[in-house]
Design a protein around this motif. Sequence first.
Motif, PDB file in Angstrom:
ATOM      1  N   THR A  78     -41.885   5.555  -6.473  1.00 46.04           N
ATOM      2  CA  THR A  78     -40.559   4.067  -6.319  1.00 46.04           C
ATOM      3  C   THR A  78     -39.529   5.107  -4.797  1.00 46.04           C
ATOM      4  N   PHE A  79     -39.448   5.960  -4.665  1.00 43.71           N
ATOM      5  CA  PHE A  79     -38.509   5.781  -4.002  1.00 43.71           C
ATOM      6  C   PHE A  79     -39.230   5.764  -1.996  1.00 43.71           C
ATOM      7  N   ASN A  80     -40.742   6.397  -2.300  1.00 41.48           N
ATOM      8  CA  ASN A  80     -41.298   6.107  -1.455  1.00 41.48           C
ATOM      9  C   ASN A  80     -41.449   4.337  -0.770  1.00 41.48           C
ATOM     10  N   CYS A  81     -41.849   3.771  -1.224  1.00 41.33           N
ATOM     11  CA  CYS A  81     -41.364   1.884  -1.477  1.00 41.33           C
ATOM     12  C   CYS A  81     -39.356   1.989  -1.285  1.00 41.33           C
ATOM     13  N   TYR A  82     -39.225   2.711  -1.259  1.00 40.90           N
ATOM     14  CA  TYR A  82     -37.732   2.071  -1.076  1.00 40.90           C
ATOM     15  C   TYR A  82     -37.808   2.549  -0.051  1.00 40.90           C
ATOM     16  N   ILE A  83     -38.012   3.582   0.984  1.00 38.67           N
ATOM     17  CA  ILE A  83     -38.432   4.256   2.063  1.00 38.67           C
ATOM     18  C   ILE A  83     -39.020   3.867   2.994  1.00 38.67           C
ATOM     19  N   ASP A  84     -39.503   2.887   2.553  1.00 38.85           N
ATOM     20  CA  ASP A  84     -41.394   2.191   3.202  1.00 38.85           C
ATOM     21  C   ASP A  84     -40.812   0.631   3.384  1.00 38.85           C
ATOM     22  N   ARG A  85     -39.889   0.090   3.228  1.00 40.49           N
ATOM     23  CA  ARG A  85     -39.653  -0.789   2.706  1.00 40.49           C
ATOM     24  C   ARG A  85     -39.840  -2.192   3.953  1.00 40.49           C
ATOM     25  N   ASP A  86     -39.210  -1.534   4.992  1.00 32.80           N
ATOM     26  CA  ASP A  86     -39.206  -2.249   6.108  1.00 32.80           C
ATOM     27  C   ASP A  86     -40.459  -2.306   6.825  1.00 32.80           C
ATOM     28  N   ILE A  87     -41.311  -1.282   6.823  1.00 29.04           N
ATOM     29  CA  ILE A  87     -42.543  -1.314   7.000  1.00 29.04           C
ATOM     30  C   ILE A  87     -43.742  -2.130   6.232  1.00 29.04           C
ATOM     31  N   ASP A  88     -43.597  -2.171   4.885  1.00 29.81           N
ATOM     32  CA  ASP A  88     -44.179  -2.511   3.973  1.00 29.81           C
ATOM     33  C   ASP A  88     -44.726  -4.160   3.768  1.00 29.81           C
ATOM     34  N   GLN A  89     -43.075  -4.613   4.871  1.00 32.21           N
ATOM     35  CA  GLN A  89     -43.588  -6.811   4.445  1.00 32.21           C
ATOM     36  C   GLN A  89     -44.448  -6.632   5.811  1.00 32.21           C
ATOM     37  N   LEU A  90     -44.511  -5.556   7.209  1.00 31.70           N
ATOM     38  CA  LEU A  90     -45.702  -5.825   7.527  1.00 31.70           C
ATOM     39  C   LEU A  90     -47.107  -5.792   7.702  1.00 31.70           C
ATOM     40  N   MET A  91     -47.286  -5.359   6.723  1.00 30.91           N
ATOM     41  CA  MET A  91     -48.718  -5.134   6.455  1.00 30.91           C
ATOM     42  C   MET A  91     -49.284  -5.987   5.150  1.00 30.91           C
ATOM     43  N   ARG A  92     -50.217  -6.663   5.175  1.00 29.09           N
ATOM     44  CA  ARG A  92     -50.518  -7.258   4.158  1.00 29.09           C
ATOM     45  C   ARG A  92     -50.992  -7.278   3.204  1.00 29.09           C
ATOM     46  N   ARG A  93     -51.277  -5.523   2.957  1.00 20.75           N
ATOM     47  CA  ARG A  93     -51.711  -4.819   1.659  1.00 20.75           C
ATOM     48  C   ARG A  93     -50.416  -4.153   0.856  1.00 20.75           C
ATOM     49  N   LYS A  95     -47.062  -6.030   1.678  1.00 21.72           N
ATOM     50  CA  LYS A  95     -46.398  -7.366   1.822  1.00 21.72           C
ATOM     51  C   LYS A  95     -45.500  -7.991   0.429  1.00 21.72           C
ATOM     52  N   ARG A  96     -46.918  -7.993  -0.576  1.00 23.13           N
ATOM     53  CA  ARG A  96     -46.634  -8.254  -1.868  1.00 23.13           C
ATOM     54  C   ARG A  96     -45.733  -7.276  -3.100  1.00 23.13           C
ATOM     55  N   ARG A  97     -45.035  -6.311  -3.193  1.00 23.68           N
ATOM     56  CA  ARG A  97     -44.893  -4.570  -3.288  1.00 23.68           C
ATOM     57  C   ARG A  97     -43.473  -5.647  -3.839  1.00 23.68           C
ATOM     58  N   PRO A  98     -42.674  -4.881  -4.881  1.00 20.03           N
ATOM     59  CA  PRO A  98     -41.555  -5.040  -5.327  1.00 20.03           C
ATOM     60  C   PRO A  98     -40.695  -5.746  -4.344  1.00 20.03           C
ATOM     61  N   LEU A  99     -39.946  -4.619  -3.626  1.00 21.03           N
ATOM     62  CA  LEU A  99     -38.978  -5.176  -2.534  1.00 21.03           C
ATOM     63  C   LEU A  99     -38.804  -6.380  -1.564  1.00 21.03           C
ATOM     64  N   PRO A 100     -40.479  -5.665  -0.631  1.00 14.14           N
ATOM     65  CA  PRO A 100     -40.847  -6.988   0.500  1.00 14.14           C
ATOM     66  C   PRO A 100     -40.682  -8.598  -0.047  1.00 14.14           C
ATOM     67  N   SER A 101     -41.231  -8.877  -1.481  1.00 18.73           N
ATOM     68  CA  SER A 101     -41.261  -9.447  -2.150  1.00 18.73           C
ATOM     69  C   SER A 101     -40.016 -10.019  -2.529  1.00 18.73           C
ATOM     70  N   HIS A 102     -38.794  -9.725  -2.455  1.00 21.63           N
ATOM     71  CA  HIS A 102     -37.901  -9.490  -3.508  1.00 21.63           C
ATOM     72  C   HIS A 102     -37.444  -9.843  -4.379  1.00 21.63           C
TER      73      HIS A 102
END
Length: 309
Positions: A78-93, A95-102
């Motif tokens: 969960t903390f990993n998703c929080y920290i990586d939210r900026d790069i998660d939205q750039l990756m197709r794999r 970008k659908r995670r909860p934070l990038p998808s808001h």
Amino acid sequence: MITERLAQERSPEPDAAPRRDARAIFAAYLSLTKPQIVELLLVTTIPAMMFAAGGWPDLGLIAVVLVGGALAAGAASTFNCYIDRDIDQLMRRTKRRPLPSHTVTPRAVLIFGTILTVISLALMAAFTNWLATAMTAASIFYYDVVYTIWLKRRTSQNTFWGGICGAAPVLIAWAAVTGEVGPIAWALFAVVFFWQMPHFYPLAIKYKDDYARAGIPMLPVVRSARRVNTEILLFTVLTIASSLVAWPLGFGLVYGITAVVAGALFLIEALRLVGRSRRGEPLKAMRLFHWSITYLTILFIAVAVDALL
């Protein structure tokens, strides 16, 4: 028929939308914990506990370690998703995670991760021992601070050093049963530690463009295919060697035969990937990824069986 028609005339949409929203939010929080990773970690935990106990340990202890370990792993993810939210939205794999998808807010994610951390450490502290609890806390810290914040974005060896927290559940399980960490536990730790490179590099190969887009220096992004192939073979051999080193430390014939046969099949699959790479053929990298999971599962099943014999 009249009752049925009246029920339809009440229009279920207003109630259905909140139910859909509730399901979506639950699914979002569940996905933050990366349950597929939790499941894989637990595959190593129960067999390690069984062998440490010389059979079935107390079922209550198993439950505490499984729940506490799952919550700790979920907190770290969960903390990993929080920290990586900026790069998660750039990756197709990702970008659908909860934070990038808001679907959820960063603040809610931080609170959720903190709650999971507190509950997991409280369970471990109350029902196991200080060593298992301390290693659980250290694993969360290492994964999120050392790996996610520091290593992941700075070095191509992030997978190697990040493997420490991935292999930690074996040591935590052993410590929960015995209050210490013995040679067999360290040997099994080495198996899981080295295994993570031939397990994860195929995934990094498949999503190489994603990692490059996000500026993450995964080995396949910043090094040649030859270097990646060399490391895949090297760490596959080290994984198998570690499993064989563990054999004379206390395991029996069932484990030994399984380690040899499963290890040979694992190595063959790694050689096939490297061969396809050298010939310029389609890599089919995920075959090695999936086989690596099968290998680890089979090996630790053998650990559990050996504990009962």
